[in-house]
Design an enzyme around this catalytic site. Structure first.
Site, PDB file in Angstrom:
ATOM      1  CB  VAL A  60    -103.561  96.699  10.596  1.00 47.87           C
ATOM      2  CG1 VAL A  60    -104.273  96.949  11.862  1.00 47.87           C
ATOM      3  CG2 VAL A  60    -103.155  98.171  10.363  1.00 47.87           C
ATOM      4  CE1 TYR A  61    -104.055  95.752  16.329  1.00 39.08           C
ATOM      5  CE2 TYR A  61    -103.584  93.786  17.239  1.00 39.08           C
ATOM      6  CZ  TYR A  61    -104.386  94.859  17.101  1.00 39.08           C
ATOM      7  OH  TYR A  61    -105.629  95.059  17.769  1.00 39.08           O
ATOM      8  CB  SER A  62     -95.924  96.215  14.140  1.00 41.70           C
ATOM      9  OG  SER A  62     -96.324  96.903  15.517  1.00 41.70           O
TER      10      SER A  62
END
Length: 326
Positions: A60-62
């Site tokens: 989900v990061y960036s």
């Protein structure tokens, strides 16, 4: 750098893990303060050169671009057998049904998507990012077991949840002879020590490696209390973690600053050295958007605090409400 086993496994990891949430396309996802790929690569290289072999990211990061940046940098700067890579699954990656969570469908789809972004055929540690109350834990644990048996992950881990939930997951895996969690990535630092009540004793008893996130309390332990950064001004989770205990937290931060001045070392090194003094801690996850952040983390490994110094740092702490990440 010193290396330790991750829980009861034979896997050796550096005592500092580089957290990669700060690396990714700023315009994608929730982290507008993240670094683009050109700015990211020197931090990956510096970590490797400093002896860090442990890297943590998440799908989900960036919006997946963290995995892309980290995967390319690690492949360019190191050999696959020389680093330990962790990523996570749970958060929403697309709108609509089955776009998030820990169902069998979600896990099987997301591990393949993560591997594609990373440009690798396996991850070393595949972690559930949070507890999924809408999916039976039996379904989640069997799917994770199958991911390991398919060779797409070597180990599995968990992240912030209640101790009873983690104990249930461990019991389910043991009962069915499925792959067991080997690590817990939880929220723990000098300003939030509620994990000492249940989760950390459970991990110690069960031989679980502990890799806490935000060991510097969103930077509050590393700078003057009233200083602001671009991240602190926009990080909504950080704003929700501490307001009710601000006075006591300020005193803890002051003790860190005093000890750092006495020792002639950065505050971040003191806060991390305190964490590394705890027998259940494997490797705090440290984010870095300045080279000083990596240097301070590396220095912490060699910094040994006395029992009196540890007691002084801990003395002002007061009980906190449970963190909203649960």
């Amino acid at each position: 750098m010193e290396y330790v086993k991750l829980g009861r496994t034979g896997l050796e990891v550096s005592q500092i893990c580089l957290g990669c949430m700060s690396y990714g396309v700023p315009e994608r996802g929730l982290h507008t303060w993240s670094l683009n790929e050109e700015a990211t690569r020197p931090f990956i290289r510096a970590a490797l050169e400093g002896g860090i072999n442990f890297f943590d990211t998440a799908n989900v990061y960036s919006d997946g671009t963290s995995e892309e940046f980290v995967g390319r940098a690690l492949r360019d700067f190191s050999r696959r057998e020389e680093f330990v890579l962790a990523t996570k699954v749970h958060a929403r990656m697309r709108p609509g049904a089955n776009g998030a969570g820990l169902s069998r469908r979600a896990i099987m789809a997301e591990i393949d998507a993560s591997l594609q972004r990373l440009g690798m055929d396996h991850v070393d540690l595949y972690q559930i990012h949070r507890w999924d109350s809408t999916t039976p834990i039996e379904e989640t644990m069997e799917a994770l077991h199958d991911v390991v048996k398919a060779g797409k992950a070597r180990y599995i881990g968990a992240s912030s949840m209640f101790a009873w939930q983690f104990a249930k997951a461990l019991e389910v895996a043991e009962r069915h002879n499925w792959t067991r969690f080997v690590s817990m990535q939880n929220y723990y630092n000098l300003l939030y020590r509620e994990e000492e009540r249940e989760m950390l004793p459970l991990c110690l008893a069960e031989g679980i490696g502990v890799i806490p996130w935000s060991p510097l309390a969103k930077g509050r332990l590393a700078r003057d209390w009233d200083d602001a950064t671009a991240r602190s001004e926009t990080d909504q989770l950080g704003k929700r973690l501490y307001p009710a205990s601000a006075d006591a937290d300020r005193e803890v931060a002051a003790r860190v600053a005093q000890l750092a001045a006495q020792r002639g070392v950065p505050r971040a090194s003191v806060a991390l050295a305190w964490m590394l003094s705890k027998p259940m801690i494997t490797a705090p996850i440290v984010g870095a958007t300045r080279m000083q952040h990596i240097e301070d983390a590396l220095a912490a490994v060699a910094l040994k605090l006395s029992p009196e110094e540890i007691a002084s740092l801990e003395e002002p702490y007061v009980p906190h409400e449970l963190a909203p990440v649960m």
